[in-house]
Each structure stands twice: as C-alpha cells, then as structure tokens.
Design a protein around this motif. Structure first.
Motif, short mmCIF file in Angstrom:
data_model
loop_
_atom_site.label_atom_id
_atom_site.label_comp_id
_atom_site.label_asym_id
_atom_site.label_seq_id
_atom_site.Cartn_x
_atom_site.Cartn_y
_atom_site.Cartn_z
N MET A 140 0.40 -1.51 0.16
CA MET A 140 0.31 0.28 -0.24
C MET A 140 0.72 1.32 0.34
O MET A 140 2.14 0.78 0.24
CB MET A 140 -0.35 -0.06 1.20
CG MET A 140 0.05 0.50 2.52
SD MET A 140 -1.55 0.64 4.07
CE MET A 140 -2.19 2.89 3.19
N GLY A 141 0.31 2.59 -0.82
CA GLY A 141 1.13 3.50 -0.15
C GLY A 141 1.25 3.75 0.93
O GLY A 141 0.71 4.23 1.92
N THR A 172 -0.08 8.51 1.38
CA THR A 172 -1.27 8.64 0.32
C THR A 172 -2.00 9.11 2.06
O THR A 172 -1.50 9.42 2.98
CB THR A 172 -2.36 7.31 -0.01
OG1 THR A 172 -2.39 6.66 1.40
CG2 THR A 172 -1.86 6.33 -0.91
N PRO A 173 -2.92 10.31 1.35
CA PRO A 173 -3.63 11.22 2.68
C PRO A 173 -3.92 10.34 3.74
O PRO A 173 -4.93 9.90 3.09
CB PRO A 173 -4.27 12.11 1.45
CG PRO A 173 -4.32 11.73 -0.07
CD PRO A 173 -3.29 10.78 -0.02
N ASN A 174 -4.03 10.45 4.82
CA ASN A 174 -4.95 9.99 5.19
C ASN A 174 -5.94 10.57 5.77
O ASN A 174 -6.82 11.96 5.98
CB ASN A 174 -4.35 10.39 6.88
CG ASN A 174 -4.81 9.58 8.67
OD1 ASN A 174 -6.02 9.28 7.73
ND2 ASN A 174 -4.87 9.40 9.45
N LEU A 175 -7.26 9.97 5.54
CA LEU A 175 -8.19 10.91 5.31
C LEU A 175 -9.61 9.82 5.72
O LEU A 175 -10.98 9.65 5.97
CB LEU A 175 -8.70 10.36 3.51
CG LEU A 175 -8.41 10.83 2.73
CD1 LEU A 175 -8.70 10.49 1.46
CD2 LEU A 175 -8.50 12.38 2.43
N LEU A 176 -9.11 9.37 7.50
CA LEU A 176 -10.46 9.09 8.54
C LEU A 176 -10.77 10.41 8.89
O LEU A 176 -10.61 11.21 9.11
CB LEU A 176 -8.99 8.15 8.86
CG LEU A 176 -8.75 6.21 8.94
CD1 LEU A 176 -7.84 6.52 9.77
CD2 LEU A 176 -10.10 5.90 9.01
N GLY A 177 -12.42 9.15 8.82
CA GLY A 177 -13.34 11.05 9.30
C GLY A 177 -13.18 12.13 8.28
O GLY A 177 -13.75 13.09 9.05
N VAL A 178 -13.25 11.78 7.51
CA VAL A 178 -13.40 13.36 6.25
C VAL A 178 -14.63 12.77 5.68
O VAL A 178 -14.72 11.81 4.83
CB VAL A 178 -11.85 13.00 5.35
CG1 VAL A 178 -12.15 14.49 4.40
CG2 VAL A 178 -10.53 13.86 6.73
N ALA A 201 -14.82 8.11 -3.55
CA ALA A 201 -14.31 8.15 -1.76
C ALA A 201 -13.73 7.33 -1.02
O ALA A 201 -14.62 6.10 -1.10
CB ALA A 201 -14.80 9.62 -1.68
N MET A 202 -12.40 6.88 -0.80
CA MET A 202 -11.95 5.51 0.28
C MET A 202 -10.84 5.91 1.25
O MET A 202 -11.01 7.49 1.54
CB MET A 202 -11.48 4.77 -1.11
CG MET A 202 -12.14 4.72 -2.29
SD MET A 202 -11.08 2.53 -2.49
CE MET A 202 -9.35 3.55 -3.47
N GLY A 203 -11.46 5.32 2.38
CA GLY A 203 -10.31 5.53 3.41
C GLY A 203 -11.15 6.81 4.49
O GLY A 203 -10.36 7.04 5.97
N GLY A 233 -12.45 3.82 7.30
CA GLY A 233 -11.37 3.40 7.49
C GLY A 233 -10.50 2.60 6.10
O GLY A 233 -11.76 3.09 5.45
N MET A 234 -10.12 1.34 6.53
CA MET A 234 -9.95 0.42 4.68
C MET A 234 -10.39 -0.95 4.34
O MET A 234 -10.40 -1.83 3.53
CB MET A 234 -8.30 0.96 4.41
CG MET A 234 -7.47 1.71 4.71
SD MET A 234 -6.06 1.52 4.94
CE MET A 234 -5.23 3.56 4.89
#
Lengths: 457, 467
Positions: B299-300, B303-309, B327-329, B332-333
């Motif tokens: 995995m990268g 990559t930007p942390n998009l948790l809770g976004v 939209a992902m992440g 969670g994954m």
C-alpha cells in the motif's frame, strides 16, 4: 474570405452580391444611398463567416475604404471626360469704361493627350482601388485573427475553469482533512497554493476572453454587444497537410493584392511619367469674348504657360516616382517567396507541435491518469496525485489550443498574402493515418471559384 | 571441488530429485508452497543437488516476480537429513555473478562454511562446487547465499536445512517449516529492489503472500510442530490464534522442557529459527506476523489520511474531473476488500482473500491453520505440496451451533443470516452467507436485500458484485 475587389467597382445604385461558397465569403455591399441593414445575428452564435459579413457591413473602417474606392472612381470619371472646359468671366471697373469678358478655354494637352489621359485615369483608379482592396484585405485579416483569438480564448477559459474546479476540489479535500485533524496547516497550504494559482490563471484567461470579445466587437462594428459576443465554434483541428510553396507562389503572383497593387502603382507611375514628359508646357486654347465700353472683341484665345525649367523638374520627379514604383514592385515580388515560406514555416511548426501533443503527450498523460487511477484503487496513490495527473492533461490541452491558434492565424496571414482562400482542409491532423502509413503529397492549390466581374470599367 | 558434467547433473536432478524421503523415523517436514529436496545415496553419503537460478516466482495468483532461488524455487527446497548423516551437496551456479552457500547454524569444517572470499572462493557462474560434511547436531537450520548477500538473499536465495535427531523423542504428527522474508516490489513492476533497507512493501511466508499462502493442516488433538526461519531484514513476531505453544528449539538447539514457557507469539529475528509445538484445537486459526503492516500487501505509505473526512460534498466535484474517482478511506480501509477494482498490473490488493463469512481482508505474512476432523494425512511432503495451495483448500471449519459470534438477536434465535449454520446431520457444508452490497458503494454491507442508504440503489449479492 476572399474579397473580390473587382466586384466592388460597380456603378452607383447597384446592389452587388457575390455568391458565397466554401472558403469564400459573401460580401454584400450597398453603395452610397442604399441603406445597409445588417442581418439579424445573435451575438452568441458568431461564426467566422458572420463576423466577416458584419465587418463588411458595419465596420467604419471598411466603409471608409469603400468610400476611398468610390472617390477613386469619381476621379477616374472626371479624368476621362473628353472636355473639361474652363469658363472665365471677368469684370473690371475702369476709370472711364468698365471692361467685362467671358472666355471658354480647354486645356490643349488635356485634349491632345486624351488617350494617354484615359489610360492614366484608369491606372490611377486601379491604384486607388488596390489600396482600398489592400485595406479591406488587412481588415479581413484582423477580423480573422480576432475571431481565432476569441475561439482560443473561449476554449482556454473553459479549460482553465475545469482546472480551477479540480484545484478547488483538492483544496476542499485538504481543508476537510485539516478539519478532521488529519493534517496540519502546512500540508493544507500546499493544496491551497495550487488552488490560488489555478484561480489566477483562470482569471487571466477570462480577461483574455473579454479583451478578445472587445477587439472583435470593434472590428465588426458592434462595440455595444462586446459583452455578449460568443461563438459556438471551436478552433478547428489542424489539417493534415498544406499546399506546396511553388503552388502558393504562383497563386500569390496571380492574385496577391500586394503584388498587384505594386504593379498598378508602377503602371500608373509609368503613365504619369509620359504625361509629365509630354505636358511640360501647359497650353490652353478657346474662345474669348470681351467688351470694353461699347466695343466687343470675340475671337480665339491661346494661353501658354512656360515654366522656367521647361517642366524638367516635374518630368524628373515623375521619372523617379516611376523608378520608385518599379523598385517597390520588384521588392514585393522578391520578398513574396520569403514571406510565404516564413508563414508556411510557422504553420508547419504549429502543426508539428499539435501533432506531437495529440499523438504523444496527450495519450501518454491519459495513460498516466489511468495508471494513477489503478494505483489509487489499491490505495497506492492518493487523491491529490490523481488530481494532479488530470491537471497535467489540462496543461497539454492548453498547449494544443495555443498551437492551433498559431496555425490558424498564420494561415489567415498566408491567405492575406495570397489574396485567396486555401482549399478546405482534408482529414484533420488528429484523425490522420498512423505513423507507418505513407504521407500523401501535398494537394495542389485549387483556385477559388470565379465570380462574375461587376467592374464596369 | 570438482565440476560435474552439466548433463549428468541435470539427469541426476531429474531422476532422483523427487525421491520420496524415508518417513519411518520422523514425520516429513512440509514446507507449505515449497518443496523438499530428494537425495541419492552414494556410498553411504546422502547426496543433494542444488542449483542457484534466476527464476520467475509467483507470490500469489496475479503477481509474478523476477527472483533468484534454488532449484527454480524460492525458498529453495527443504533439505532433510538425520543427525550423524554425511551429506554431500552439489551446488551449481546459474546466476550471473559468483555465489556461495552458507549452512546457517550448522557445525561443520570451516572450509565448508560457505563464506565467499573467507572460507572459499566464490562459485563462478557456470561452476559447480561440492560441500560435504557430517551432521553433528539436530535442529532447524537454514541455507542461504553468502556472496553479495544483500542482492541474492533480497531476491530469495534461502531455504531450510532440517536435521532430525537420530531418535525422535517427541514425534510431531504434523511438521511445518515457514521461511520469513521481506521484499520491495514497486506496484506494477516485477523485480524486487534489494537495495531497499527498511521500506519493504511485501512480507512473505515461504516467499508467498496471502491469499497465496497454503494453509497448515491438522486434525484436532494432533501435535503440530512449526519451524520458523528468518534470514530477512526485520524481526517478526509470529502469532497463532486459539492456541498456546511452547518454543521447543532455537537455531542453537533444543530447549529443555524445564526452560520452556507458554507463548502465543514468538519473536523471530533475522538469523534465527524458532520451533514451537502445540496440540491442535479444531477450527480455522490464523497464523500471522503481528506487526500490523506485515499481514498486508503493498500500500502507499504517503497517501493522505482520510479517516473521518466527510467527502460526500467533494467526491462529486472530483469525479466530474476524474471519472473513476471514488471516495475511500474515510471509514477505514475495510471497504477495499471485495471491491474488485482494477489495480496496477502484477499487483495484489492490499487486503484480499475470502473466507466463509466474507472478505478476510489480509495479505502478506498471513496463513490459516486448519484443524478439522476430516483433514487427510499426507504420506509425503510432495503429496502435500501437490494438493494444498490456497486458504480455501479443504473447506472451512463447520462451527457447532451457537459458537459463532453474531448479533444478540441472531444468537438468541439460533438462526443468523449471513453466517454458516451448524453442520447438518448429513455432514454437508452449510451455504455461504448471503451478504448484500451496493454497486456504487461497496462499503455498504447488509445481511439481506434492500436499498443502499447512501444512494438508494438496489443492493446486490457480494458474489454478483465481484463478477
């Protein structure tokens, strides 16, 4: 557009319509006295043809040029009158008796050199007509350049709007990350800075669109409608090939207004020289009646004006004017090849750029976007990398637009030099055969269809 | 040292390479996804033949890498012998550079230690060297390159050398060997980069990543022995679910029973082997490295942390410019599992593998120890190698009624949709759970049909989504 200047030399009172055709623009010219009613044309649906048409009808500069042409025709009419007698009336108050007189004289050289004068009037008319035609051709070129600039500005604005929107989305995502506590201000600022760049570029593009509309509106005589001026067209793809230099040269020699104007000036100068040589001592002859008191005198009158230099200076001036015209004509011919070659080179360079962009850069960047998407699907790349890959496609598309604009403007300049439209393009460069196919020979020039000559000279 | 006739070498390998190992004295060691090297007897000497090769290796279905290994494999085939055996190992170098083979942890004459430049000259490309020594100990040992180690071991030149005691005092019913290693293979590429020191992206059991790792099989009550070897770059805490085990041996030898203690996780550092044993309890039990990223595939890391976004308002704007964007992440994954999206070529998703209750969502150093009553016994390691490939082999454990975690209502009703029911009287496997998802929002899961709460689309079975 092909301005068929011969058709403009029409007798007063006639409405001339030249048939429209592909690569050929209708020029509807109303003479003085006929009201010009511009056709209904929604400013949002402007095409090149309609822009040229409107310019022909409404541009004050075009009207001035047409008036110049009419003025040249008037002069020719006057000069071709067989007799232009002068009537002199005089009355003298005397101490003892008043004297009155009436004389009617005619310039002898005017009479004797009538055939030469006839030719000279025609040559001067051609010269004046060609000057007007060059002015019209220059005006047409300005309209074309302004129109292509408008198309490029519109499309560029749309592209940069899309770029800005994607930068807005990236900045919005960065802000959401920051609000969620996932990043810091520095990381957010990177995206915000990119967004601001995109906003600035878009605003510049929008300003360019405004300027392009203003310029075109001025040229087509509709400055009040500048804000709403739009075209639904796009800059056309660049044609696959262009005619050969030698074919273009032949056409330019045959129809090029600059060369023809130079030759007309040379001819006029030549005839002027003959007139100057033959008319060095002006003479007038006629009849005169004179009354002095109660005595009447009636009889022939002869006036001879002998200049001190016997007219040599006038003849010398005419000689050098002819020499100057000759040299200008030669220079126009000599420089024609270079001018055409230069414009062809510009077109070729623009085509090569557009070709490389279309065949290599854009497909590669699209492939990068697709591969980035695959990496994104597996969480190997992030959303920002995806957006940036898209931005790079926008940049390449903008470069393609610039190349197209350069091509079409260079082509318009070439048509101005040729005095004729280039043939309709065949398959555009975007759709042309694959690299390993044989590139066909450039198509020979096909002259534009002829138009009935309404010149009543 | 003598150079063999290449034709004779190849003939010997073909004829004798797959000879069955004597099974009476000890349980043959199974190297899941691997192999065991046969030997010939020449005047009382066990003769093994190894070649060091440039190979193509499948890490998991859908991912093949360029590697270096022994006898066309990585890890190389497991050598098995008995304490006291005299062994002769021919090593032919088919690599483009010199090599040597070190017998890790084995007591032997210095000149057989296999250290290029120190105890021997390098085996040049095309040359064949002979190693010969008497085995004076028993235990779990390894063999690996000792010339240009960083590259050659980074590309997979390693294997097990297991020496059984003359008298097996504690015979295991099942004996498994797992070699640990780390790799960096740029996603979409095929060649590992051996220069990478810390930022690995693939972690392997026997050079395989889950879901490409073969399960370890046992029956309830059997004594299972697992030997872990590590000649990689990093420590790996190997953990098994549902069992306590005792570490019975290291690469230094047996641990006396009085010194053994119970563990569920054993740390295996580079250069170490650890052997542990336990009594198998029925079920499907994960066995994995407990470093969080190690049972995951690539995995990268930037990559930007998009948790809770909450991307609901911006997702459409991005998709308008990048049509494939989703939209992902943000939650969670887990949503990655089962989405079936297209990824780079030659790349396995970060989280993969399907189980009886849906996507397992693991990768890397992860496998399953299947303890079922009906697990067969295998006469030879070769038979195991031939029949056991992936985590779904030999089915899933059939849970007794009331022993599966579920919602309280489902447990109370003793009938819970979306899980496997108790084994029926006819012994047939219960049907897989019917999990429904949204074609546009794979993170939405439902035990039954309905409409997506996000977009209103009709939910479809997961199986259909994968298609």
């Amino acid at each position: 557009m092909r301005v068929h200047w011969k058709s403009l030399a029409a007798p007063p009172g006639c409405v001339i319509r030249v048939a429209a055709g592909i690569g050929f623009i209708t020029v509807a010219a109303w003479t003085q006295g006929a009201a010009a009613n511009p056709p209904e044309m929604p400013p949002s649906a402007l095409t090149l043809e309609s822009a040229l048409r409107l310019a022909a009808l409404q541009d004050p500069e075009v009207k001035a040029l047409l008036a110049d042409r009419e003025a040249a025709a008037s002069v020719r009419r006057q000069e071709r009158l067989p007799l232009i007698p002068t009537v002199e009336a005089s009355y003298r108050f005397g101490d003892k008796e008043d004297r009155s007189g009436l004389a009617v004289t005619e310039d002898l050289s005017h009479l004797l050199l009538y055939p030469l004068r006839w030719g000279l009037a025609g040559a001067r008319y051609d010269e004046g007509r060609m000057r007007a035609a060059i002015g019209l051709a220059d005006r047409e070129l300005e309209v074309k350049k302004a129109f292509y600039s408008l198309l490029a500005a519109q499309q560029s604005e749309a592209l940069l709007l899309a770029r800005r929107e994607s930068a807005d989305a990236a900045a919005e995502l960065a802000s959401l990350q920051r609000q969620a506590g996932n990043t810091n201000a520095l990381q957010e600022d990177v995206q915000i800075a990119e967004q601001q760049d995109a906003v600035l570029e878009f605003e510049r593009a929008r300003n360019e669109s405004v300027l392009a509309r203003q310029e075109l509106a001025l040229l087509i005589g509709m400055p009040a409608l500048a804000d709403s001026l739009r075209s639904a067209d796009s800059l056309p793809p660049i044609p696959y090939s262009d005619p050969r230099l030698d074919d273009l040269l032949d056409l330019a020699r045959e129809r090029g207004p600059d060369l023809e104007a130079a030759k007309a000036a040379e001819i006029a100068a030549g005839k002027s020289l003959w007139q100057a040589r033959l008319n060095r001592i002006p003479m007038r002859a006629g009849v005169e009646w004179e009354r002095e008191g109660k005595a009447d005198f009636f009889g022939p009158k002869l006036e001879v004006q002998v200049p001190l230099d016997l007219g040599w200076n006038a003849a010398s001036q005419a000689k050098w004017e002819r020499e100057s015209a000759r040299r200008r004509s030669a220079a126009a011919e000599a420089g024609l090849r270079a001018r055409i070659a230069c414009l062809q080179a510009r077109m070729r360079a623009a085509r090569n750029s557009a070709d490389f962009l279309g065949r290599t850069i854009l497909p590669h960047r699209q492939a990068v976007l697709e591969e980035t998407q695959r990496h994104y699907n597996f969480m190997l790349e992030g959303a920002y990398e995806l957006i940036q890959a898209r931005q790079r496609i926008f940049a390449a598309e903008r470069e393609t637009l610039a190349a197209r604009k350069e091509y079409w403007i260079a082509r318009a300049e070439l048509e101005r030099v040729l005095g004729a439209s280039l043939p309709n393009p065949d398959a555009p460069a975007d759709n042309r055969p694959a690299r390993n196919e044989t590139v066909p020979e450039p198509a020979p020039i096909a002259p534009a269809p002829s138009v009935p000559d309404h010149g009543g000279h | 040292m003598r150079n063999l006739n290449p034709l004779g070498f190849a003939l010997g390998l073909a004829l004798f390479g797959t000879q069955a190992i004597e099974t009476g004295a000890y349980t043959p060691v199974v190297t899941p996804n691997g192999s065991t090297l046969g030997y010939t007897m020449e005047q009382g000497v066990k003769v093994f033949r190894l070649s060091v090769d440039v190979i193509k290796h499948e890490m998991a279905p859908g991912m093949i890498i360029n590697a270096w290994g022994y006898n066309q494999r990585t890890p190389g085939p497991t050598l098995e012998a008995v304490e006291g055996d005299r062994v002769r190992i021919w090593v032919k170098n088919n690599l483009p550079e010199p090599t040597a083979v070190h017998w890790h942890g084995i007591l032997l004459p210095n000149g057989m230690d296999g250290v290029q430049g120190l105890t021997q000259r390098g085996i040049q490309p095309g040359e064949t060297f002979r190693y010969e020594f008497t085995l004076e100990q028993h235990g779990t040992f390894m063999y690996h390159s000792h010339g240009d180690e960083m590259v050659q071991m980074g590309l997979g030149t390693m294997g097990f050398f297991i020496i059984h005691p003359k008298t097996e005092t504690r015979k295991a019913d099942r004996d498994y060997a797992i070699m640990l290693n780390e790799w960096f293979v740029p996603p979409g590429a095929s060649t590992p980069n051996p220069s990478v020191m810390t930022d690995f992206n693939l972690f392997t059991f026997n050079s395989r990543i889950f879901p490409g790792t073969a399960p370890l099989l046992a029956r309830p009550g059997e004594r299972v022995r697992i030997r872990i070897g590590n000649v990689g770059q990093e420590d790996h805490p190997i953990h098994i679910h549902g069992h306590r085990f005792k570490v019975v041996a290291t690469d230094g030898g047996d641990i006396p029973a009085s010194a053994q203690w119970s563990e569920t996780t054993v740390l295996v550092a580079p250069g170490q082997t650890r052997t542990f044993e336990f009594t198998a309890t029925e079920g499907d039990w994960p066995l994995h490295c407990h470093r969080r990223h190690h049972p995951m595939n690539a995995m990268g890391h930037q990559t930007p942390n998009l948790l809770g976004v909450d991307q609901s308002k911006v997702e459409g704007k991005i998709r308008a410019k990048v049509p494939g964007y989703m939209a992902m992440g943000q939650a969670g994954m887990d949503e990655m599992t089962g989405m079936g999206m297209e990824g780079p070529a030659n790349t396995v998703p970060m989280m993969a593998g399907d189980g009886p209750f849906g996507p397992i969502g693991m990768g890397g150093m992860f496998t399953v120890v299947k303890v079922h009553a009906d697990i067969p016994r295998f006469a030879t390691a070769a038979e195991y190698d031939a029949k056991v490939k992936g985590p779904a082999d030999f089915g899933w454990y059939r849970h007794p009624a009331g022993t599966v975690a579920d919602t309280a209502a489902a447990v109370q009703s003793k009938s819970s949709p979306g899980k496997i029911k108790a084994e029926g009287a006819n012994g047939q496997s219960p049907p897989r759970s019917a999990v429904y998802t949204c074609p546009m929002h794979p993170e939405v899961r439902s035990d039954g049909p309905g409409n997506c709460p996000k977009c209103g689309m009709k939910l479809i079975p997961m199986e259909e989504q994968k298609k």
